[in-house]
Design a protein around this motif. Structure first.
Motif, PDB file in Angstrom:
ATOM      1  N   PRO A  46      65.544 -26.568  10.462  1.00 57.54           N
ATOM      2  CA  PRO A  46      66.790 -25.881   9.206  1.00 57.54           C
ATOM      3  C   PRO A  46      67.638 -27.117   8.212  1.00 57.54           C
ATOM      4  O   PRO A  46      67.506 -28.117   8.277  1.00 57.54           O
ATOM      5  CB  PRO A  46      68.100 -25.945   9.975  1.00 57.54           C
ATOM      6  N   ARG A  47      68.398 -27.048   7.590  1.00 57.45           N
ATOM      7  CA  ARG A  47      68.756 -28.249   6.354  1.00 57.45           C
ATOM      8  C   ARG A  47      70.230 -28.764   7.403  1.00 57.45           C
ATOM      9  O   ARG A  47      69.978 -28.580   8.423  1.00 57.45           O
ATOM     10  CB  ARG A  47      69.404 -27.539   5.526  1.00 57.45           C
ATOM     11  N   GLU A  48      69.635 -30.208   6.795  1.00 60.59           N
ATOM     12  CA  GLU A  48      70.804 -31.126   7.853  1.00 60.59           C
ATOM     13  C   GLU A  48      70.654 -31.360   8.996  1.00 60.59           C
ATOM     14  O   GLU A  48      71.360 -31.117   9.436  1.00 60.59           O
ATOM     15  CB  GLU A  48      72.281 -30.455   7.442  1.00 60.59           C
ATOM     16  N   THR A  49      68.822 -31.199   9.930  1.00 61.98           N
ATOM     17  CA  THR A  49      68.645 -31.385  11.581  1.00 61.98           C
ATOM     18  C   THR A  49      69.059 -32.987  11.682  1.00 61.98           C
ATOM     19  O   THR A  49      69.808 -32.462  13.151  1.00 61.98           O
ATOM     20  CB  THR A  49      67.521 -30.573  11.430  1.00 61.98           C
ATOM     21  N   PHE A  50      68.655 -33.754  10.929  1.00 57.57           N
ATOM     22  CA  PHE A  50      68.609 -34.864  10.958  1.00 57.57           C
ATOM     23  C   PHE A  50      70.104 -35.463  10.863  1.00 57.57           C
ATOM     24  O   PHE A  50      69.831 -36.905  10.180  1.00 57.57           O
ATOM     25  CB  PHE A  50      66.999 -35.338  11.216  1.00 57.57           C
ATOM     26  N   TYR A  51      70.719 -35.078  10.467  1.00 60.40           N
ATOM     27  CA  TYR A  51      71.998 -35.791   9.861  1.00 60.40           C
ATOM     28  C   TYR A  51      72.712 -36.826  10.850  1.00 60.40           C
ATOM     29  O   TYR A  51      72.874 -35.966  12.245  1.00 60.40           O
ATOM     30  CB  TYR A  51      73.095 -34.814   8.897  1.00 60.40           C
ATOM     31  N   TYR A  52      73.920 -37.552  11.137  1.00 60.86           N
ATOM     32  CA  TYR A  52      74.605 -38.143  11.914  1.00 60.86           C
ATOM     33  C   TYR A  52      73.287 -39.135  13.147  1.00 60.86           C
ATOM     34  O   TYR A  52      73.548 -38.783  13.865  1.00 60.86           O
ATOM     35  CB  TYR A  52      75.186 -36.847  12.392  1.00 60.86           C
ATOM     36  N   LEU A  53      72.975 -39.822  12.521  1.00 63.92           N
ATOM     37  CA  LEU A  53      71.155 -40.279  13.961  1.00 63.92           C
ATOM     38  C   LEU A  53      71.820 -41.662  12.625  1.00 63.92           C
ATOM     39  O   LEU A  53      70.234 -42.254  12.556  1.00 63.92           O
ATOM     40  CB  LEU A  53      70.330 -39.159  13.425  1.00 63.92           C
ATOM     41  N   PRO A  54      72.411 -42.361  12.529  1.00 65.88           N
ATOM     42  CA  PRO A  54      72.411 -43.276  11.914  1.00 65.88           C
ATOM     43  C   PRO A  54      71.627 -44.168  12.216  1.00 65.88           C
ATOM     44  O   PRO A  54      71.255 -45.857  12.141  1.00 65.88           O
ATOM     45  CB  PRO A  54      73.764 -43.543  11.597  1.00 65.88           C
ATOM     46  N   GLN A  89      67.464 -31.036   1.686  1.00 65.60           N
ATOM     47  CA  GLN A  89      68.503 -31.795   2.359  1.00 65.60           C
ATOM     48  C   GLN A  89      68.243 -31.870   3.752  1.00 65.60           C
ATOM     49  O   GLN A  89      68.358 -31.408   5.050  1.00 65.60           O
ATOM     50  CB  GLN A  89      69.697 -31.543   2.399  1.00 65.60           C
ATOM     51  N   LEU A  90      67.384 -33.112   4.670  1.00 65.91           N
ATOM     52  CA  LEU A  90      66.985 -32.364   6.222  1.00 65.91           C
ATOM     53  C   LEU A  90      67.252 -33.769   6.472  1.00 65.91           C
ATOM     54  O   LEU A  90      67.712 -34.044   7.551  1.00 65.91           O
ATOM     55  CB  LEU A  90      65.500 -32.673   5.546  1.00 65.91           C
ATOM     56  N   VAL A  91      67.147 -35.179   6.186  1.00 62.50           N
ATOM     57  CA  VAL A  91      67.838 -36.584   6.735  1.00 62.50           C
ATOM     58  C   VAL A  91      68.708 -37.092   6.746  1.00 62.50           C
ATOM     59  O   VAL A  91      68.957 -37.249   5.221  1.00 62.50           O
ATOM     60  CB  VAL A  91      66.612 -37.363   6.858  1.00 62.50           C
ATOM     61  N   GLY A  92      69.759 -37.533   7.122  1.00 59.60           N
ATOM     62  CA  GLY A  92      71.058 -37.936   6.446  1.00 59.60           C
ATOM     63  C   GLY A  92      70.525 -39.543   6.897  1.00 59.60           C
ATOM     64  O   GLY A  92      69.604 -40.106   6.734  1.00 59.60           O
ATOM     65  N   HIS A  93      71.396 -40.052   6.846  1.00 63.77           N
ATOM     66  CA  HIS A  93      71.481 -41.873   6.295  1.00 63.77           C
ATOM     67  C   HIS A  93      70.611 -42.431   7.999  1.00 63.77           C
ATOM     68  O   HIS A  93      71.498 -42.277   9.014  1.00 63.77           O
ATOM     69  CB  HIS A  93      73.088 -43.042   6.437  1.00 63.77           C
ATOM     70  N   MET A  94      69.499 -42.806   7.448  1.00 59.24           N
ATOM     71  CA  MET A  94      69.201 -43.839   8.643  1.00 59.24           C
ATOM     72  C   MET A  94      68.297 -44.755   7.973  1.00 59.24           C
ATOM     73  O   MET A  94      67.083 -45.345   8.166  1.00 59.24           O
ATOM     74  CB  MET A  94      67.389 -42.505   8.969  1.00 59.24           C
ATOM     75  N   LEU A 152      62.581 -36.967   0.692  1.00 59.37           N
ATOM     76  CA  LEU A 152      62.573 -36.927   2.131  1.00 59.37           C
ATOM     77  C   LEU A 152      63.260 -38.789   2.617  1.00 59.37           C
ATOM     78  O   LEU A 152      63.258 -38.101   4.005  1.00 59.37           O
ATOM     79  CB  LEU A 152      61.322 -36.671   2.153  1.00 59.37           C
ATOM     80  N   PHE A 153      62.506 -39.565   1.867  1.00 57.67           N
ATOM     81  CA  PHE A 153      62.653 -41.102   2.654  1.00 57.67           C
ATOM     82  C   PHE A 153      63.609 -41.545   1.835  1.00 57.67           C
ATOM     83  O   PHE A 153      63.597 -42.762   2.367  1.00 57.67           O
ATOM     84  CB  PHE A 153      61.015 -41.111   2.398  1.00 57.67           C
ATOM     85  N   ALA A 154      64.528 -41.057   1.575  1.00 57.07           N
ATOM     86  CA  ALA A 154      65.221 -41.546   0.296  1.00 57.07           C
ATOM     87  C   ALA A 154      66.428 -41.930   1.199  1.00 57.07           C
ATOM     88  O   ALA A 154      67.227 -43.194   1.445  1.00 57.07           O
ATOM     89  CB  ALA A 154      65.946 -40.654  -0.161  1.00 57.07           C
ATOM     90  N   PRO A 190      55.403 -35.992  -4.928  1.00 56.38           N
ATOM     91  CA  PRO A 190      56.196 -36.614  -5.870  1.00 56.38           C
ATOM     92  C   PRO A 190      55.984 -37.843  -6.514  1.00 56.38           C
ATOM     93  O   PRO A 190      55.517 -38.130  -5.964  1.00 56.38           O
ATOM     94  CB  PRO A 190      57.490 -36.176  -4.942  1.00 56.38           C
ATOM     95  N   LYS A 191      55.701 -37.727  -7.500  1.00 56.13           N
ATOM     96  CA  LYS A 191      55.953 -40.039  -8.505  1.00 56.13           C
ATOM     97  C   LYS A 191      56.653 -40.457  -7.439  1.00 56.13           C
ATOM     98  O   LYS A 191      56.946 -42.031  -7.088  1.00 56.13           O
ATOM     99  CB  LYS A 191      56.389 -39.801  -9.537  1.00 56.13           C
ATOM    100  N   ASP A 192      57.440 -39.991  -7.419  1.00 58.39           N
ATOM    101  CA  ASP A 192      59.164 -41.025  -6.619  1.00 58.39           C
ATOM    102  C   ASP A 192      59.344 -41.555  -5.225  1.00 58.39           C
ATOM    103  O   ASP A 192      59.920 -41.097  -4.577  1.00 58.39           O
ATOM    104  CB  ASP A 192      60.090 -40.532  -7.214  1.00 58.39           C
ATOM    105  N   VAL A 193      58.676 -40.223  -5.002  1.00 58.06           N
ATOM    106  CA  VAL A 193      58.916 -39.785  -2.934  1.00 58.06           C
ATOM    107  C   VAL A 193      58.790 -41.333  -2.312  1.00 58.06           C
ATOM    108  O   VAL A 193      59.578 -41.348  -0.585  1.00 58.06           O
ATOM    109  CB  VAL A 193      58.017 -39.205  -2.476  1.00 58.06           C
ATOM    110  N   PHE A 194      58.103 -42.176  -2.437  1.00 52.46           N
ATOM    111  CA  PHE A 194      58.527 -43.604  -1.916  1.00 52.46           C
ATOM    112  C   PHE A 194      58.712 -44.442  -2.578  1.00 52.46           C
ATOM    113  O   PHE A 194      58.778 -45.746  -2.524  1.00 52.46           O
ATOM    114  CB  PHE A 194      57.098 -44.146  -0.956  1.00 52.46           C
ATOM    115  N   SER A 195      59.532 -44.046  -3.576  1.00 49.82           N
ATOM    116  CA  SER A 195      60.810 -45.442  -3.919  1.00 49.82           C
ATOM    117  C   SER A 195      62.170 -46.144  -3.458  1.00 49.82           C
ATOM    118  O   SER A 195      62.544 -47.047  -4.229  1.00 49.82           O
ATOM    119  CB  SER A 195      61.242 -44.473  -5.637  1.00 49.82           C
ATOM    120  N   HIS A 196      62.067 -45.357  -2.212  1.00 49.30           N
ATOM    121  CA  HIS A 196      63.734 -45.889  -1.444  1.00 49.30           C
ATOM    122  C   HIS A 196      62.797 -46.145  -0.355  1.00 49.30           C
ATOM    123  O   HIS A 196      63.712 -46.352   0.713  1.00 49.30           O
ATOM    124  CB  HIS A 196      64.955 -45.095  -1.193  1.00 49.30           C
TER     125      HIS A 196
END
Length: 638
Positions: free
Chosen positions: A255-263, A281-286, A306-308, A328-334
């Motif tokens: 589900p969306r936002e499953t991995f939110y709030y796991l800083p 929108q899967l991963v929150g601030h990690m 995904l890795f942003a 995607p072209k920018d998938v590793f950009s972050h």
């Protein structure tokens, strides 16, 4: 004072040496280890036995109050023994125990109040045994318990109240059992829990709210179950979580936002799940995540962001995805801190020239076993820290000669088992391989795949002469002149004017060799990318050698060349042997041939029927003529 201490110490050692059984080893620090044929708790010096280990013995039963004489015993371990029965009062009189370990035994059930007298117990391990169930109040009196391990048993169900009194628990291992469900309220009183292991069970789902009160949890292992779906907010109330494993389950969607709030998460595993897609929108601030494992899935691609939120990621394992065809072209950009990236054994066919441009700290890049056909010369230009690169087992047929020019600290690269096309254009990368033999670790596998006569020839042995290339390799069109023609022509004109004539006659021959000496037999002309080239036949043999229509040859080139002559002009047509244009022309050629054959058959069929119709008409006319003559002859006689 010191004399009294020494005497007392020696007095303590004497009974120790006298009372230690032959099957045991008794140490001065209070550690006693017993092995062999003993069948019950041995008789030991109570004041010198603090820790007792009974390994590989023949103990089958713990009798009532069997530990009562050992009033100073703090830790008991019984392992690798046929222990099957524990009397309900086995631990009576041993309330001082801090640790009990019953490992690798034959225990299949426990009396409900067997641990009721161990109020000071902090550590309890009953693992690698035969337990099939546990009474609901088995841990009721263990109010000081901090570590509990009942893994590697055969437990299928647990009562929701079983852990309600062990509120000081920090470590709980329920792994490798047969648990099919987790009661929603079972962990609600474990607010101090830091490690929860539920791996290798048969869990199919986990109810929402099951982990809501585990605010201090650092480790949660849910791998190797049969989980098919998870609530979107299942992990939202564990801000301290460091490690989360969800690998080896049956998750097709998350589900969306499953991995939110796991800083504070540092490691996340999702591998070996039949994932079909991932939400944007899967991963929150990690920012502290360092390891991410996403392999053995059914993903075709991944979201661009995904890795942003994983800016601190150091190791990314995105491999063994048998359907992952693009990124995607920018998938590793972050990921500026990424040091290790594994993309091996996917089916990637293309990578953008800026795919890795942001990975300035990358040290290891593995792209082994994909379907890559080519790579841009700039794809590795920002990877100044790269030391290990694997490109073997792809479909590469060529590489730009300067593709590794920016990899100044490269220690190893693998290039073997690709489909190298050994034409003149491969000489640049072949030269780099030859100059860096100590870097190419699979040199013996870097072999030609085509053309046929060079199959399995090592790239490092290729030269201009072996490929019959010209002095320069700017094109595939070679102009051949005999020595006599060169000498005859050069006797009247300088070499410079000779090539000036070529340039004036041909609009596609550029960058010619402006040498002041007699040109060699083979010269290479750089051609433009046009599909047709025209050359005018010289008016006199002396003004220009007969070059373009008698001695034009194609050397080691992949293109098909066709020429036509008309009114003194020679037209050269080049058709690439691969690509959509070539496929279209080939298909058109086949259609034309089939159409021609059908027209011939139809014409023959039409001529046959026309001939048959004419023959019948002729026969009819002949019969009518004969009939008319006979009628006239008969009328004349009358």
């Amino acid at each position: 004072m010191w004399l009294i201490f020494i005497v007392l110490h020696l007095g303590l050692l004497v009974p120790l040496s006298l009372s230690c059984p032959s099957a045991c080893v008794c140490l001065p620090n209070g550690d006693v280890t017993c092995t062999g044929g003993i069948t019950e708790i041995p008789h030991l010096a109570a004041n010198q036995t603090f820790r007792l280990k009974l390994n590989n013995t023949l103990i089958k039963i713990l009798h009532p109050k069997s530990l009562q004489p050992l009033v100073f015993l703090l830790r008991l371990q019984i392992s690798h023994s046929p222990l099957a029965t524990i009397h309900p009062e086995a631990f009576y009189g041993a309330s001082q125990l801090k640790s009990v370990v019953l490992s690798s035994t034959n225990i299949s059930d426990l009396p409900p109040r067997v641990f009721s007298s161990l109020e000071n117990l902090e550590q309890l391990y009953i693992n690698k045994s035969q337990l099939m169930s546990l009474p609901a109040d088995i841990f009721k009196h263990l109010v000081n318990l901090t570590e509990l391990d009942i893994s590697m048993n055969q437990i299928a169900n647990l009562d929701a109240r079983i852990f309600q009194n062990v509120t000081k628990l920090t470590y709980l291992n329920l792994g490798k059992n047969f648990l099919q469900m987790i009661p929603q309220m079972m962990f609600h009183n474990l607010r101090q829990l830091k490690s929860l292991i539920l791996s290798s069970n048969q869990l199919r789902t986990i109810e929402e709210g099951s982990f809501d009160h585990l605010n201090n949890l650092l480790l949660l292992m849910l791998d190797k179950n049969q989980i098919q779906g998870i609530p979107s907010r299942l992990f939202w109330h564990m801000p301290s979580l460091l490690i989360l494993t969800l690998s080896s389950n049956q998750l097709r969607y998350i589900p969306r936002e499953t991995f939110y709030y796991l800083p504070n998460l540092t490691k996340l595993t999702l591998y070996k799940n039949p994932l079909i897609s991932l939400p944007d929108q899967l991963v929150g601030h990690m920012p502290r995540l360092q390891e991410f494992y996403l392999y053995n899935t059914n993903l075709i691609t991944v979201p661009w962001n995904l890795f942003a939120n994983m800016t601190g990621l150091k190791s990314l394992h995105l491999h063994y995805n048998e359907k992952l065809i693009s990124l995607p072209k920018d998938v590793f950009s972050h990921l500026p801190n990424l040091e290790k990236l594994s993309l091996r054994k996917n089916i990637l066919q293309d990578l953008h020239k800026d795919q890795f441009s942001s990975l300035t700290k990358l040290r290891s890049l593995n792209i082994y076993g994909n379907k890559l056909r080519s790579l841009s010369a700039k794809i590795f230009q920002n990877l100044h820290s790269l030391t290990h690169l694997q490109l073997n087992n792809n479909n590469l047929n060529n590489l730009p000669g300067d593709i590794f020019a920016h990899l100044t600290v490269l220690k190893s690269v693998t290039l073997g088992h690709n489909q190298w096309n050994c034409t003149c254009s491969i000489l640049d990368i072949a030269a780099w391989i030859s100059d860096n033999r100590n870097v190419v670790t699979d040199l013996h596998d870097v072999l030609c795949h085509e053309p046929y006569h060079l199959i399995n020839k090592s790239l490092v042995t290729l030269t201009n002469d072996s490929l019959k290339c010209g002095v320069t390799t700017t094109g595939d069109l070679h102009v051949t002149m005999t020595t006599e023609e060169i000498q005859a022509y050069s006797s009247e004109r300088t070499t410079a004017s000779f090539f000036t004539d070529i340039k004036n006659i041909s609009n596609v021959a550029t960058n010619t060799i402006l040498s002041t000496t007699v040109p060699p037999v083979h010269r290479t002309l750089q051609t433009l990318s046009s599909t047709a080239y025209t050359f005018k036949k010289p008016h006199t043999a002396r003004s220009m050698p007969n070059v373009f229509y008698d001695t034009v040859v194609l050397v080691n080139g992949p293109d098909i060349v066709h020429n036509n002559r008309r009114q003194g002009w020679v037209y050269l047509w080049t058709v690439p042997t691969s690509g959509a244009y070539s496929s279209f022309l080939m298909a058109l050629h086949v259609v034309l041939i089939i159409t021609g054959v059908l027209l011939i058959i139809f014409s023959a069929f039409a001529f046959y029927h026309l001939h048959k119709a004419l023959w019948k008409t002729g026969m009819t006319l002949r019969h009518q003529t004969i009939k008319t003559k006979r009628l006239r002859s008969f009328n004349g006689k009358l």
